[in-house]
Design an enzyme around this catalytic site. Structure first.
Site, PDB file in Angstrom:
ATOM      1  N   ASP A 129     -25.143   8.178 122.394  1.00 42.64           N
ATOM      2  CA  ASP A 129     -25.492   8.622 121.045  1.00 42.64           C
ATOM      3  C   ASP A 129     -26.930   8.228 120.713  1.00 42.64           C
ATOM      4  OD1 ASP A 129     -22.884   9.457 120.791  1.00 42.64           O
ATOM      5  OD2 ASP A 129     -22.306   7.958 119.299  1.00 42.64           O
ATOM      6  N   ARG A 179     -26.895  16.618 124.294  1.00 43.60           N
ATOM      7  CA  ARG A 179     -26.143  17.055 123.111  1.00 43.60           C
ATOM      8  C   ARG A 179     -27.156  17.214 121.974  1.00 43.60           C
ATOM      9  NH1 ARG A 179     -23.034  12.320 120.501  1.00 43.60           N
ATOM     10  NH2 ARG A 179     -21.561  12.567 122.207  1.00 43.60           N
TER      11      ARG A 179
HETATM   12  P1  FDA Z   1     -24.470  20.465 108.172  1.00 42.50           P
HETATM   13  O1  FDA Z   1     -24.576  19.040 107.782  1.00 42.50           O
HETATM   14  O2  FDA Z   1     -25.462  21.424 107.624  1.00 42.50           O
HETATM   15  O3  FDA Z   1     -23.012  20.952 107.854  1.00 42.50           O
HETATM   16  C1  FDA Z   1     -22.599  22.308 108.068  1.00 42.50           C
HETATM   17  C2  FDA Z   1     -21.182  22.442 107.530  1.00 42.50           C
HETATM   18  O4  FDA Z   1     -20.310  21.614 108.287  1.00 42.50           O
HETATM   19  C3  FDA Z   1     -21.007  21.956 106.089  1.00 42.50           C
HETATM   20  O5  FDA Z   1     -21.314  22.975 105.183  1.00 42.50           O
HETATM   21  C4  FDA Z   1     -19.541  21.574 106.083  1.00 42.50           C
HETATM   22  O6  FDA Z   1     -18.710  22.718 106.002  1.00 42.50           O
HETATM   23  C5  FDA Z   1     -19.340  20.996 107.468  1.00 42.50           C
HETATM   24  N1  FDA Z   1     -19.576  19.524 107.492  1.00 42.50           N
HETATM   25  C6  FDA Z   1     -20.614  18.880 108.046  1.00 42.50           C
HETATM   26  N2  FDA Z   1     -20.483  17.549 107.916  1.00 42.50           N
HETATM   27  C7  FDA Z   1     -19.331  17.355 107.234  1.00 42.50           C
HETATM   28  C8  FDA Z   1     -18.642  16.213 106.787  1.00 42.50           C
HETATM   29  N3  FDA Z   1     -19.111  14.980 107.011  1.00 42.50           N
HETATM   30  N4  FDA Z   1     -17.466  16.388 106.129  1.00 42.50           N
HETATM   31  C9  FDA Z   1     -16.974  17.617 105.914  1.00 42.50           C
HETATM   32  N5  FDA Z   1     -17.582  18.755 106.331  1.00 42.50           N
HETATM   33  C10 FDA Z   1     -18.744  18.624 106.983  1.00 42.50           C
HETATM   34  N6  FDA Z   1     -25.990  12.341 114.702  1.00 42.50           N
HETATM   35  C11 FDA Z   1     -26.890  11.446 115.178  1.00 42.50           C
HETATM   36  O7  FDA Z   1     -27.857  11.133 114.483  1.00 42.50           O
HETATM   37  N7  FDA Z   1     -26.699  10.888 116.406  1.00 42.50           N
HETATM   38  C12 FDA Z   1     -25.666  11.229 117.223  1.00 42.50           C
HETATM   39  O8  FDA Z   1     -25.551  10.712 118.336  1.00 42.50           O
HETATM   40  C13 FDA Z   1     -24.733  12.198 116.748  1.00 42.50           C
HETATM   41  N8  FDA Z   1     -23.662  12.579 117.502  1.00 42.50           N
HETATM   42  C14 FDA Z   1     -22.877  13.641 117.075  1.00 42.50           C
HETATM   43  C15 FDA Z   1     -21.871  14.135 117.904  1.00 42.50           C
HETATM   44  C16 FDA Z   1     -21.154  15.261 117.524  1.00 42.50           C
HETATM   45  C17 FDA Z   1     -20.116  15.795 118.432  1.00 42.50           C
HETATM   46  C18 FDA Z   1     -21.450  15.895 116.271  1.00 42.50           C
HETATM   47  C19 FDA Z   1     -20.731  17.140 115.847  1.00 42.50           C
HETATM   48  C20 FDA Z   1     -22.390  15.378 115.427  1.00 42.50           C
HETATM   49  C21 FDA Z   1     -23.104  14.234 115.804  1.00 42.50           C
HETATM   50  N9  FDA Z   1     -24.059  13.686 114.961  1.00 42.50           N
HETATM   51  C22 FDA Z   1     -24.926  12.726 115.455  1.00 42.50           C
HETATM   52  C23 FDA Z   1     -24.080  14.031 113.516  1.00 42.50           C
HETATM   53  C24 FDA Z   1     -25.049  15.157 113.222  1.00 42.50           C
HETATM   54  O9  FDA Z   1     -26.377  14.687 113.379  1.00 42.50           O
HETATM   55  C25 FDA Z   1     -24.880  15.698 111.797  1.00 42.50           C
HETATM   56  O10 FDA Z   1     -25.113  14.665 110.875  1.00 42.50           O
HETATM   57  C26 FDA Z   1     -23.502  16.280 111.527  1.00 42.50           C
HETATM   58  O11 FDA Z   1     -23.004  16.952 112.638  1.00 42.50           O
HETATM   59  C27 FDA Z   1     -23.562  17.289 110.363  1.00 42.50           C
HETATM   60  O12 FDA Z   1     -24.415  18.333 110.715  1.00 42.50           O
HETATM   61  P2  FDA Z   1     -23.944  19.858 110.967  1.00 42.50           P
HETATM   62  O13 FDA Z   1     -24.676  20.356 112.165  1.00 42.50           O
HETATM   63  O14 FDA Z   1     -22.488  19.937 111.037  1.00 42.50           O
HETATM   64  O15 FDA Z   1     -24.572  20.659 109.751  1.00 42.50           O
END
Ligand code: FDA
Length: 302
Positions: A129, A179
């Site tokens: 991560d 990732r």
């Molecule tokens: P965005 O935040 O724009 O969300 C898009 C949509 O997803 C929202 O409108 C909602 O519907 C849904 N959603 C997102 N987050 C939600 C929540 N908490 N609760 C409910 N619904 C939610 N970050 C990092 O800094 N270091 C890392 O190593 C990782 N590792 C990692 C692994 C995996 C498998 C994932 C999916 C994510 C990470 N992240 C991470 C976290 C990442 O940086 C980010 O903060 C979250 O994935 C939210 O971003 P989205 O791309 O989902 O978009």
């Protein structure tokens, strides 16, 4: 609102109080598989039955002694043992501060090497991560060293950092799987893109770089627009489904998770477990403050 939750996520005394609180289980069950490795393996088995892979995260970060770092390493070695014994295709996801990065690079590398060697032996992978930007260079140095020795590592790159395009180009050139996520920490404007729209646009640009030139990249997002862009790009370029995977977090957008699997894509769910849940949990609240309402409703439900 986002920065308030991220600020609270770093408060140690609040963290201690919350993690020991009798309501902690009720609070965390939305995002955390449970307190034990057995809980995490049970979730991974259920996901396996739905043709979804898992990556297990034993919650915890920023240990303060070599003893604590060794305990983290051993808990992950136990996770790999259980993954192997259960015949699952799961990987593990680690944070280097949990393996001693704040103590010394050497201490951290020794602990990580033991885990990566075990993952290699059983045909699994260690996903490293990415934490806040003060750790990016040292994290990528460990990624490179472990890739050279074992080739069963995945790096994580955050689309909100200005430096990420250059990092992806160099990871692609070295054949290191990445990732791609948006990024979950409170970063200063000097290092991170401040506007969400611009982060999203950068995500799509970096995703294309990975799909075109990367080695088995993971598209980690729950953003419907981005997932739509990804699927369109993959179709246009006729990129085979076994050349990449989607990744999402446990408990978030199960509807989208099911859609991807139905459409024949590979999906891996990040499954956190353990009792050190507070910083992870607060980052999930920061991403979507509406979660607070959901949690409060759950707390008053019997
Ligand atoms: P965005 O935040 O724009 O969300 C898009 C949509 O997803 C929202 O409108 C909602 O519907 C849904 N959603 C997102 N987050 C939600 C929540 N908490 N609760 C409910 N619904 C939610 N970050 C990092 O800094 N270091 C890392 O190593 C990782 N590792 C990692 C692994 C995996 C498998 C994932 C999916 C994510 C990470 N992240 C991470 C976290 C990442 O940086 C980010 O903060 C979250 O994935 C939210 O971003 P989205 O791309 O989902 O978009």
């Amino acid at each position: 609102m986002r920065s308030i939750f991220l600020y609270l996520s770093q408060q140690r005394s609040l963290r201690r109080w919350m993690e020991q609180s009798p309501i902690s289980q009720k609070l965390t069950r939305r995002f955390v598989a449970g307190e034990t490795l057995q809980n995490a393996i049970a979730v991974s088995r259920r996901l396996d039955g739905e043709k979804i892979f898992a990556t297990l995260d034993h919650l915890g970060e920023n240990v303060h002694s070599a003893g604590e770092a060794a305990i983290s390493r051993d808990s992950y070695l136990a996770a790999l043992d259980q993954i192997e014994a259960s015949g699952l295709k799961s990987t593990v996801s680690i944070k280097l501060t949990q393996f001693g990065l704040d103590l010394s690079d050497g201490e951290c590398l020794r602990n990580v090497r033991a885990l990566v060697a075990r993952a290699k032996e059983m045909g699994s992978r260690v996903e490293i991560d990415m934490e806040s930007s003060e750790y990016t260079d040292r994290t990528l140095a460990v990624v490179r060293a472990m890739h050279e020795e074992f080739q069963c590592i995945r790096a994580v790159i955050q689309a909100y950092l200005f430096r990420s395009e250059a990092d992806i180009q160099s990871l692609n050139a070295a054949g290191i799987p990445v990732r791609l996520c948006k990024g979950a920490y409170n970063e200063p404007p000097a290092v991170a893109i401040p506007s969400k729209t611009a982060v999203d646009a950068n995500y799509v640009k970096l995703m294309k770089l990975l799909l075109d030139h990367g080695t088995y990249p993971a598209i980690a997002s729950h953003d419907e627009t981005i997932l739509g862009d990804a699927r369109r790009y993959i179709r246009e370029r006729a990129i085979p489904a076994e050349k990449f995977e989607f990744q999402m977090l446990y408990g978030i957008r199960r509807d989208l998770q099911r859609d991807l699997v139905r459409q024949g894509y590979r999906l891996r769910i990040y499954v956190p477990y353990g009792d050190a849940w507070y910083p992870y949990f607060m980052r999930r609240l920061a991403e979507r403050p509406a979660n607070v309402v959901f949690l409060l409703k759950n707390l008053v439900k019997r």
